[in-house]
Motif scaffolding. Structure first.
Motif, short mmCIF file in Angstrom:
data_model
loop_
_atom_site.label_atom_id
_atom_site.label_comp_id
_atom_site.label_asym_id
_atom_site.label_seq_id
_atom_site.Cartn_x
_atom_site.Cartn_y
_atom_site.Cartn_z
N ASP A 74 29.07 31.39 30.04
CA ASP A 74 29.55 31.58 31.40
C ASP A 74 30.64 32.65 31.54
O ASP A 74 31.19 32.82 32.62
CB ASP A 74 30.06 30.25 31.95
CG ASP A 74 30.07 30.20 33.47
OD1 ASP A 74 29.21 30.85 34.10
OD2 ASP A 74 30.95 29.53 34.03
N THR A 75 30.97 33.38 30.48
CA THR A 75 31.95 34.46 30.56
C THR A 75 31.48 35.62 29.70
O THR A 75 30.60 35.47 28.86
CB THR A 75 33.35 34.01 30.05
OG1 THR A 75 33.26 33.64 28.68
CG2 THR A 75 33.89 32.84 30.87
N ALA A 76 32.09 36.78 29.92
CA ALA A 76 31.71 37.95 29.12
C ALA A 76 32.87 38.93 29.05
O ALA A 76 33.71 38.99 29.95
CB ALA A 76 30.48 38.64 29.72
N ILE A 125 34.75 39.12 32.50
CA ILE A 125 34.12 38.38 33.59
C ILE A 125 34.40 36.90 33.40
O ILE A 125 34.06 36.33 32.36
CB ILE A 125 32.61 38.64 33.61
CG1 ILE A 125 32.36 40.15 33.72
CG2 ILE A 125 31.94 37.89 34.74
CD1 ILE A 125 31.03 40.58 33.17
N GLY A 126 34.99 36.29 34.42
CA GLY A 126 35.32 34.88 34.36
C GLY A 126 34.15 33.98 34.74
O GLY A 126 33.07 34.45 35.09
N GLN A 127 34.40 32.70 34.68
CA GLN A 127 33.39 31.69 35.00
C GLN A 127 32.97 31.76 36.46
O GLN A 127 33.71 32.27 37.30
CB GLN A 127 33.94 30.30 34.72
CG GLN A 127 34.33 30.07 33.29
CD GLN A 127 35.01 28.74 33.08
OE1 GLN A 127 35.56 28.16 34.00
NE2 GLN A 127 34.98 28.26 31.85
N GLY A 128 31.80 31.21 36.74
CA GLY A 128 31.35 31.11 38.12
C GLY A 128 32.39 30.37 38.96
O GLY A 128 32.95 29.37 38.52
N GLY A 129 32.69 30.88 40.14
CA GLY A 129 33.68 30.29 41.02
C GLY A 129 35.11 30.73 40.77
O GLY A 129 36.00 30.43 41.56
N SER A 130 35.36 31.46 39.69
CA SER A 130 36.73 31.85 39.34
C SER A 130 37.34 32.86 40.31
O SER A 130 38.55 33.01 40.35
CB SER A 130 36.79 32.38 37.91
OG SER A 130 35.92 33.49 37.72
N ALA A 131 36.52 33.53 41.11
CA ALA A 131 37.05 34.53 42.05
C ALA A 131 37.82 33.89 43.20
O ALA A 131 38.48 34.58 43.96
CB ALA A 131 35.92 35.39 42.61
N GLY A 132 37.78 32.58 43.29
CA GLY A 132 38.52 31.88 44.35
C GLY A 132 40.01 32.20 44.35
O GLY A 132 40.66 32.13 45.39
N VAL A 133 40.56 32.57 43.19
CA VAL A 133 41.98 32.90 43.13
C VAL A 133 42.31 34.14 43.96
O VAL A 133 43.45 34.31 44.38
CB VAL A 133 42.48 33.08 41.69
CG1 VAL A 133 42.30 31.82 40.88
CG2 VAL A 133 41.82 34.25 41.01
#
Length: 193
Positions: free
Chosen positions: A59-61, A83-91
């Protein structure tokens, strides 16, 4: 406070991944799918993905790019895309002032630091650039460089443009390369019309 703690945790994961070293095995396509096609890595002209040094988990790269061997007009640089985990862009919804405040804090500077020590990093500038947040940093272990934080397809993505131990990168040139890498990332992930 809870938002700042969550922001810290997510950024720490994404930013910590950016400490890999370049190897060999460069590929020269202008975009490459990662994480099972969850998003595309855009590659700026003159730079190539180092497939051997890049890493991808479930889930990351972390994708590393360097100047292509046939692109001598491109400035030598190491471009790192984490690249972070799915949903991490919420920050990113915290907004520019909250992000700037976090990165100026001791915890934020420790998150940015290659050594993990807040005292090793100085935030020279923090500013917005469209949908991205740019940081101009001085790191005791890396020197002066630029880093970007952006949300892409619900994932927190950080990009940096640095020199190497052998070849230093002028910070102004580093920002230009970073902006080109951001443009390539945006273009590669643009929704079809």
């Amino acid at each position: 406070m809870q938002t700042l703690t969550r922001l810290s945790a997510l950024l720490a994961i994404a930013l910590t991944l950016a400490s890999c070293q370049v190897g060999s095995g460069f590929t020269s396509s202008r975009a490459a799918p990662v994480l099972g096609g969850a998003l595309q890595i855009g590659v700026p002209p003159g730079y190539c993905i180092d497939g051997k040094a890049s890493r991808e988990s479930r889930d990351t790269a972390v994708i590393l790019m360097g100047r292509c061997s046939d692109a001598m007009k491109a400035i030598p640089a190491l471009i790192t895309v984490s690249i972070g985990q799915g949903g991490s862009a919420g920050v990113m919804t915290a907004g520019g002032p909250a992000l700037a405040s976090f990165f100026a804090s001791k915890q934020g500077r420790a998150t940015l630091s290659r050594s993990g020590r807040a005292g090793d990093v100085k935030v020279i500038a923090a500013l917005g650039s469209g949908d991205a947040f740019l940081l101009h940093l001085q790191d005791r272990n890396v020197g002066e460089y630029w880093r970007a934080v952006i949300g892409v397809k619900a994932r927190l993505v950080t990009l940096s443009a640095t020199g190497t131990d052998e070849v230093r990168l002028d910070p102004a040139e580093g920002r230009k390369i970073l902006e080109k890498a951001l443009d390539a990332l945006r273009a590669a992930n643009k929704a079809p019309v």
